[in-house]
Scaffold this active site. Structure first.
Site, PDB file in Angstrom:
ATOM      1  N   LYS A  76       0.852  -1.112  -0.468  1.00 12.89           N
ATOM      2  CA  LYS A  76       0.374  -0.211   0.416  1.00 12.89           C
ATOM      3  C   LYS A  76       0.949   1.255  -0.413  1.00 12.89           C
ATOM      4  O   LYS A  76       1.260   1.355   0.647  1.00 12.89           O
ATOM      5  CB  LYS A  76      -1.143   0.207   1.697  1.00 12.89           C
ATOM      6  CG  LYS A  76      -1.334   0.536   1.369  1.00 12.89           C
ATOM      7  CD  LYS A  76      -2.681   0.817   2.443  1.00 12.89           C
ATOM      8  CE  LYS A  76      -3.548   2.478   3.081  1.00 12.89           C
ATOM      9  NZ  LYS A  76      -3.958   2.517   3.738  1.00 12.89           N
ATOM     10  N   LYS A  82      -2.005  -1.509  -4.064  1.00 12.79           N
ATOM     11  CA  LYS A  82      -2.656  -0.389  -3.983  1.00 12.79           C
ATOM     12  C   LYS A  82      -1.714   0.880  -4.039  1.00 12.79           C
ATOM     13  O   LYS A  82      -1.246   1.081  -3.535  1.00 12.79           O
ATOM     14  CB  LYS A  82      -3.972  -0.678  -2.808  1.00 12.79           C
ATOM     15  CG  LYS A  82      -4.614   0.969  -2.579  1.00 12.79           C
ATOM     16  CD  LYS A  82      -4.768   0.453  -0.729  1.00 12.79           C
ATOM     17  CE  LYS A  82      -5.913   2.128  -0.600  1.00 12.79           C
ATOM     18  NZ  LYS A  82      -6.109   1.475   0.577  1.00 12.79           N
TER      19      LYS A  82
HETATM   20  C1  PBG Z   1      -7.190   3.668   5.392  1.00 14.95           C
HETATM   21  C2  PBG Z   1      -7.218   3.118   4.233  1.00 14.95           C
HETATM   22  C3  PBG Z   1      -7.518   4.172   3.169  1.00 14.95           C
HETATM   23  C4  PBG Z   1      -8.346   3.529   1.832  1.00 14.95           C
HETATM   24  C5  PBG Z   1      -8.776   2.343   2.484  1.00 14.95           C
HETATM   25  N1  PBG Z   1      -8.149   1.839   4.088  1.00 14.95           N
HETATM   26  C6  PBG Z   1      -6.750   5.080   2.884  1.00 14.95           C
HETATM   27  C7  PBG Z   1      -5.841   6.028   3.805  1.00 14.95           C
HETATM   28  O1  PBG Z   1      -4.471   4.833   3.689  1.00 14.95           O
HETATM   29  O2  PBG Z   1      -5.308   7.272   3.329  1.00 14.95           O
HETATM   30  C8  PBG Z   1      -8.143   4.573   0.576  1.00 14.95           C
HETATM   31  C9  PBG Z   1      -8.605   4.118  -0.821  1.00 14.95           C
HETATM   32  C10 PBG Z   1      -9.368   4.329  -1.567  1.00 14.95           C
HETATM   33  O3  PBG Z   1      -8.935   5.780  -1.834  1.00 14.95           O
HETATM   34  O4  PBG Z   1      -9.936   4.429  -2.280  1.00 14.95           O
HETATM   35  N2  PBG Z   1      -7.714   2.985   6.549  1.00 14.95           N
END
Ligand code: PBG
Length: 331
Positions: free
Chosen positions: A200, A253
Site C-alpha cells: 500500500k 494499492k
Molecule cells: C486506510 C485506508 C485508506 C484507503 C483504504 N483504507 C486511506 C488511507 O490510507 O489514507 C483508501 C481507499 C481509496 O482511496 O479508495 N484505512
C-alpha cells in the site's frame, strides 16, 4: 526462428480483429462480476444517504439504509463488499474500531444473514476512528507500531465474530498480519480469510476516500508507514512478508500507477492477488465522464481490463456495480 520470434510472411494480425464475434472469441483478458468488490461506507446514525466530495454517485449509508443498496449490488452480480465504518465520534485511541458494538460489528450482525451470496470483507484500520486521523495510536508525534498491533487484532476478531468472511488490515503497521492471524487463532476463528493490504503506497489518489471516511491525518502524512511510490522491490518484500505472516490474499494499492507491481507480484507469488482501484482513480474517470471528456463505459472497461491483464485476481472498485451491470449486457 520460432513463430513467436519472427513474423511469418503471411501474417495478418487483422484476421483476428475482423468482427465482433471473432474479437470476443480471442479476447485474452476477460472480466467477470465474480471478481469485483464494491467498497461500502457505513455511517453512524439513521436514515442517511450522503454524497461524498470527489466521488459522484458513491454514497455513505446508515445501517438502516444499507439493505436496499446491498440488494442492488447483488442484483447486479457483484460478488463482494468491503466495509468501511464512519463512526459518530472519534477519540485518540480509535476505540470505535475495536468496540464489539462499533459500527462495523453492528452492521455485520444486521446484514450478514440476509445476504449469504455476498462475500463480506471488513477493512481493519484505526484511521477512520482516531481523532488525529492516523492509522495507529500515537506516541508523541509518531505512530506507535507495536502499541497498535493488539488493537488491530482486537478489531479483526470483533469483525470476524460478527460475520466478516474476510478481514483486511490496511494500517501498514509492521507485523499486523501476524498479530491478526494469531488473534483469530486464539479466538478460534480459523476460517476467517485474511487479505493484507500488503503493498500500500502513500498516494495522492486516496484523497476522496479521506473525505468519505473523515480520515485525513490532522498533522503530517502517512509516509512513515505507507510505501513510497518508486519502490517495487520493497513491494515484493512486503507481499512476501504478509504471506509468511499468514495472509491468504495480498493486495497492491493503488492500481493504475502500480500495474508493474501487480504484474511482478502475479509472477512471483502463488496466493490470490487483489488490486484496489482507489477513490482518486474513480474520481479521475468519473469527473472526465461527467464533463463529457471521456466515454465512461469504454474507459471503465479499459481500466478494469488493464488491472486484470496486469494480473489481479480480484478488483476492488467503486465502479463495481456499474461494471457488473455492463457485464450483464455483454459490455
Ligand atoms: C486506510 C485506508 C485508506 C484507503 C483504504 N483504507 C486511506 C488511507 O490510507 O489514507 C483508501 C481507499 C481509496 O482511496 O479508495 N484505512
Amino acid at each position: 526462428m520460432t513463430e513467436a520470434q519472427g513474423l511469418r510472411l503471411d501474417s495478418r494480425a487483422r484476421r483476428l480483429r475482423k468482427s465482433e464475434p471473432i474479437r470476443r472469441m480471442f479476447m485474452e483478458t476477460r472480466l467477470h462480476a465474480d471478481m469485483l468488490v464494491s467498497p461500502v461506507f457505513v455511517v453512524d446514525g439513521r436514515d442517511k444517504m450522503e454524497e461524498i466530495d470527489g466521488m459522484p454517485e458513491v454514497h455513505r449509508f446508515s445501517m438502516d439504509r444499507l439493505p436496499p443498496h446491498l440488494e442492488k449490488l447483488v442484483a447486479a452480480g457483484v460478488r463482494g463488499v468491503l466495509l468501511f465504518g464512519v463512526p459518530g465520534s472519534k477519540d485518540e485511541r480509535g476505540t470505535g474500531a475495536y468496540d464489539a458494538d462499533g459500527i462495523i460489528p453492528r452492521t455485520l450482525r444486521s446484514v450478514r444473514s440476509t445476504f449469504p451470496e455476498l462475500v463480506m470483507m471488513a477493512d481493519v484500520c484505526l484511521c477512520e476512528y482516531t481523532s488525529h486521523g492516523h492509522c495507529g495510536v500515537l506516541e508523541g508525534d509518531t505512530v506507535d507500531n507495536d502499541g497498535t498491533l493488539p488493537l488491530l487484532a482486537r478489531a479483526a476478531v470483533e469483525y470476524a465474530r460478527a460475520g466478516a468472511d474476510v478481514v483486511a488490515p490496511s494500517a501498514m503497521m509492521d507485523g499486523q498480519v501476524r498479530a491478526i492471524r494469531s488473534g483469530l487463532q486464539e479466538a478460534g476463528l480459523d476460517d476467517t480469510v485474511l487479505m493484507g493490504y500488503s503493498a500500500k503506497h502513500a498516494s495522492a489518489f486516496y484523497k476522496p476516500f479521506r473525505s468519505a471516511a473523515g480520515s485525513a491525518p490532522a498533522f503530517g502524512d502517512r509516509r512513515s508507514y505507507q510505501m513510497q511510490p518508486g519502490n517495487r522491490r520493497e513491494a515484493m518484500r512486503e507481499i512476501q512478508q504478509d504471506i509468511n505472516e499468514g495472509a491468504d490474499v495480498v493486495m497492491v494499492k493503488p492500481a493504475l500507477a502500480y500495474l508493474d507491481v501487480i504484474s511482478e507480484a502475479r509472477r512471483k507469488v502463488g496466493v490470490p492477488l487483489a488490486a484496489y482501484n482507489v477513490s482518486g482513480e474513480y474520481a479521475m474517470v468519473k469527473a472526465a465522464a461527467l464533463n463529457g471528456w471521456l466515454d465512461e463505459k469504454s474507459a471503465v472497461f479499459e481500466v478494469l481490463t488493464g488491472i486484470r491483464r496486469a494480473g489481479a485476481d480480484i478488483i476492488i472498485t467503486y465502479f463495481a456495480e456499474q461494471a457488473a451491470l455492463w457485464l450483464k449486457e455483454g459490455w
